[in-house]
Design a protein around this motif. Structure first.
Motif, PDB file in Angstrom:
ATOM      1  N   LEU A   1       0.107   2.145   9.092  1.00  0.00           N
ATOM      2  CA  LEU A   1      -0.386   2.703  10.352  1.00  0.00           C
ATOM      3  C   LEU A   1      -1.727   3.388  10.123  1.00  0.00           C
ATOM      4  CD1 LEU A   1       2.918   4.280  11.748  1.00  0.00           C
ATOM      5  CD2 LEU A   1       1.820   2.155  12.487  1.00  0.00           C
ATOM      6  N   PRO A   2      -2.623   3.333  11.123  1.00  0.00           N
ATOM      7  CA  PRO A   2      -3.925   4.000  10.976  1.00  0.00           C
ATOM      8  C   PRO A   2      -3.770   5.479  10.621  1.00  0.00           C
ATOM      9  CG  PRO A   2      -3.891   2.619  12.923  1.00  0.00           C
ATOM     10  CD  PRO A   2      -2.473   2.646  12.401  1.00  0.00           C
ATOM     11  N   GLY A   3      -4.544   5.909   9.614  1.00  0.00           N
ATOM     12  CA  GLY A   3      -4.509   7.310   9.222  1.00  0.00           C
ATOM     13  C   GLY A   3      -3.405   7.671   8.261  1.00  0.00           C
ATOM     14  N   THR A   4      -2.588   6.703   7.876  1.00  0.00           N
ATOM     15  CA  THR A   4      -1.502   6.976   6.927  1.00  0.00           C
ATOM     16  C   THR A   4      -1.574   5.978   5.781  1.00  0.00           C
ATOM     17  OG1 THR A   4       0.087   5.508   8.008  1.00  0.00           O
ATOM     18  CG2 THR A   4      -0.024   7.798   8.785  1.00  0.00           C
ATOM     19  N   MET A   5      -1.370   6.461   4.580  1.00  0.00           N
ATOM     20  CA  MET A   5      -1.331   5.595   3.405  1.00  0.00           C
ATOM     21  C   MET A   5      -0.191   6.066   2.520  1.00  0.00           C
ATOM     22  SD  MET A   5      -5.277   4.760   2.277  1.00  0.00           S
ATOM     23  CE  MET A   5      -5.736   6.480   2.045  1.00  0.00           C
ATOM     24  N   PRO A   6       0.718   5.167   2.141  1.00  0.00           N
ATOM     25  CA  PRO A   6       1.833   5.561   1.275  1.00  0.00           C
ATOM     26  C   PRO A   6       1.368   5.932  -0.121  1.00  0.00           C
ATOM     27  CG  PRO A   6       1.804   3.192   1.600  1.00  0.00           C
ATOM     28  CD  PRO A   6       0.770   3.757   2.522  1.00  0.00           C
ATOM     29  N   ILE A   7       2.164   6.749  -0.778  1.00  0.00           N
ATOM     30  CA  ILE A   7       1.896   7.178  -2.147  1.00  0.00           C
ATOM     31  C   ILE A   7       2.794   6.386  -3.084  1.00  0.00           C
ATOM     32  CG2 ILE A   7       1.951   9.105  -3.759  1.00  0.00           C
ATOM     33  CD1 ILE A   7       1.536  10.961  -1.359  1.00  0.00           C
ATOM     34  N   VAL A   8       2.223   5.819  -4.126  1.00  0.00           N
ATOM     35  CA  VAL A   8       2.996   5.026  -5.076  1.00  0.00           C
ATOM     36  C   VAL A   8       2.732   5.521  -6.492  1.00  0.00           C
ATOM     37  CG1 VAL A   8       2.929   2.969  -3.607  1.00  0.00           C
ATOM     38  CG2 VAL A   8       1.156   3.306  -5.343  1.00  0.00           C
ATOM     39  N   ASN A   9       3.691   5.270  -7.384  1.00  0.00           N
ATOM     40  CA  ASN A   9       3.490   5.521  -8.807  1.00  0.00           C
ATOM     41  C   ASN A   9       2.635   4.392  -9.382  1.00  0.00           C
ATOM     42  OD1 ASN A   9       5.196   7.863  -9.021  1.00  0.00           O
ATOM     43  ND2 ASN A   9       6.946   6.484  -8.802  1.00  0.00           N
ATOM     44  N   ALA A  10       1.690   4.744 -10.240  1.00  0.00           N
ATOM     45  CA  ALA A  10       0.769   3.743 -10.770  1.00  0.00           C
ATOM     46  C   ALA A  10       0.507   3.977 -12.255  1.00  0.00           C
ATOM     47  CB  ALA A  10      -0.552   3.775 -10.002  1.00  0.00           C
ATOM     48  N   GLU A  11       0.138   2.898 -12.914  1.00  0.00           N
ATOM     49  CA  GLU A  11      -0.213   2.959 -14.330  1.00  0.00           C
ATOM     50  C   GLU A  11      -1.341   1.966 -14.588  1.00  0.00           C
ATOM     51  OE1 GLU A  11       1.816   2.236 -18.753  1.00  0.00           O
ATOM     52  OE2 GLU A  11       3.049   2.252 -16.946  1.00  0.00           O
ATOM     53  N   HIS A  12      -2.346   2.415 -15.312  1.00  0.00           N
ATOM     54  CA  HIS A  12      -3.471   1.545 -15.664  1.00  0.00           C
ATOM     55  C   HIS A  12      -3.513   1.420 -17.183  1.00  0.00           C
ATOM     56  CE1 HIS A  12      -7.854   0.268 -14.564  1.00  0.00           C
ATOM     57  NE2 HIS A  12      -7.230  -0.617 -15.308  1.00  0.00           N
ATOM     58  N   LYS A  13      -3.272   0.218 -17.681  1.00  0.00           N
ATOM     59  CA  LYS A  13      -3.275  -0.036 -19.116  1.00  0.00           C
ATOM     60  C   LYS A  13      -4.628  -0.597 -19.520  1.00  0.00           C
ATOM     61  CE  LYS A  13      -0.810  -2.383 -22.856  1.00  0.00           C
ATOM     62  NZ  LYS A  13       0.290  -3.306 -23.225  1.00  0.00           N
ATOM     63  N   LEU A  14      -5.250   0.020 -20.512  1.00  0.00           N
ATOM     64  CA  LEU A  14      -6.554  -0.390 -21.023  1.00  0.00           C
ATOM     65  C   LEU A  14      -6.459  -0.532 -22.538  1.00  0.00           C
ATOM     66  CD1 LEU A  14      -8.688   2.153 -18.956  1.00  0.00           C
ATOM     67  CD2 LEU A  14      -8.551  -0.307 -18.533  1.00  0.00           C
ATOM     68  N   ASP A  15      -6.609  -1.741 -23.028  1.00  0.00           N
ATOM     69  CA  ASP A  15      -6.579  -1.987 -24.464  1.00  0.00           C
ATOM     70  C   ASP A  15      -7.985  -2.315 -24.955  1.00  0.00           C
ATOM     71  OD1 ASP A  15      -3.872  -1.634 -24.291  1.00  0.00           O
ATOM     72  OD2 ASP A  15      -3.389  -3.762 -24.344  1.00  0.00           O
ATOM     73  N   TYR A  16      -8.342  -1.761 -26.110  1.00  0.00           N
ATOM     74  CA  TYR A  16      -9.687  -1.935 -26.646  1.00  0.00           C
ATOM     75  C   TYR A  16      -9.643  -2.395 -28.104  1.00  0.00           C
ATOM     76  CZ  TYR A  16     -11.406   0.917 -22.715  1.00  0.00           C
ATOM     77  OH  TYR A  16     -11.703   1.403 -21.472  1.00  0.00           O
ATOM     78  N   ILE A  17     -10.653  -3.155 -28.486  1.00  0.00           N
ATOM     79  CA  ILE A  17     -11.024  -3.289 -29.894  1.00  0.00           C
ATOM     80  C   ILE A  17     -12.117  -2.258 -30.120  1.00  0.00           C
ATOM     81  CG2 ILE A  17     -12.071  -4.742 -31.664  1.00  0.00           C
ATOM     82  CD1 ILE A  17      -9.302  -5.650 -31.032  1.00  0.00           C
ATOM     83  N   LYS A  18     -11.837  -1.265 -30.961  1.00  0.00           N
ATOM     84  CA  LYS A  18     -12.751  -0.151 -31.154  1.00  0.00           C
ATOM     85  C   LYS A  18     -13.368  -0.218 -32.557  1.00  0.00           C
ATOM     86  CE  LYS A  18     -11.438   3.689 -29.117  1.00  0.00           C
ATOM     87  NZ  LYS A  18     -10.686   4.904 -28.712  1.00  0.00           N
ATOM     88  N   ILE A  19     -14.671   0.052 -32.615  1.00  0.00           N
ATOM     89  CA  ILE A  19     -15.382   0.075 -33.893  1.00  0.00           C
ATOM     90  C   ILE A  19     -16.047   1.437 -34.053  1.00  0.00           C
ATOM     91  CG2 ILE A  19     -17.077  -1.080 -35.359  1.00  0.00           C
ATOM     92  CD1 ILE A  19     -16.685  -3.587 -33.742  1.00  0.00           C
TER      93      ILE A  19
END
Length: 202
Positions: A91-109
């Motif tokens: 609905l306009p003006g409303t946004m649900p809240i969700v659990n989230a996870e962002h996975k970031l994998d790196y090759i680090k030097i």
């Protein structure tokens, strides 16, 4: 630019071995990351995400108290928290809240300067050239990729202690200097801590 940085880092690893092979110690290391991210309008109620790291290290002594230590590390990082989601059915003006996870994998030097404060106990500091290999955002209802920059310039500050001549334990503070996420997410930078163990071959 990324290829140039990679070539420089590999050169740092290889060239000194020809000059002082008898003094260099090669090793392996691994442990746990606890990472998070500074961000605007991305996630809130952020929590540290737990991940693992595993890699190789080379200690190149330049004196009794000072060494250069290049490394190549696979590092699993990211962030967890809550996010507002704008579904088509919302609905306009409303946004649900969700659990989230962002996975970031790196090759680090990282290329670290290593100063021995006392016998077997050292302080480490230096830049880290981080190449993204996995970028996956997941929530309760959807998955998204390609949100993060492919390269990150960061830094490492840490302490290391040689329990014996071959085994060591270490802890590091990890920080990103360049933006982690692509536009429109501004001021997004990785940070966190790591702790682990390693073994140096003689």
């Amino acid at each position: 630019m990324k290829k140039i940085i990679l070539i420089i880092a590999v050169t740092v690893l290889i060239i000194p071995t020809a000059k002082s092979q008898e003094k260099i110690q090669f090793g392996v290391k691994g442990g746990v990351n606890f990472t998070n991210m500074t961000s605007n309008d991305y996630l809130y109620d952020e929590k540290f995400k737990t991940g693992l790291y595993l890699g190789a290290t080379v200690e190149i002594p330049l004196s009794k108290k000072f060494s250069i230590q290049p490394e190549i590390v696979y590092s699993s990082q990211g962030i967890k928290g809550k996010a507002f989601v704008n579904y088509p059915s919302t609905l306009p003006g409303t946004m649900p809240i969700v659990n989230a996870e962002h996975k970031l994998d790196y090759i680090k030097i990282p290329v670290l300067a290593k100063l021995y404060l006392v016998k077997n106990f050292s302080f480490e500091i230096g830049p880290s050239f981080n190449f993204l290999v996995n970028d996956r955002f997941t929530s309760d209802s959807y998955t998204q990729t390609d949100l993060a920059e492919k390269f990150e310039f960061g830094g490492v500050i840490g302490l290391s202690y040689k329990v014996k001549s071959n085994f060591f334990v270490n802890t590091n503070y990890l920080i990103g200097f360049s933006n982690t996420l692509k536009s429109p997410f501004e001021n997004s930078k990785n940070y966190g801590f790591s702790a682990g163990i390693g073994y140096l071959f003689k």
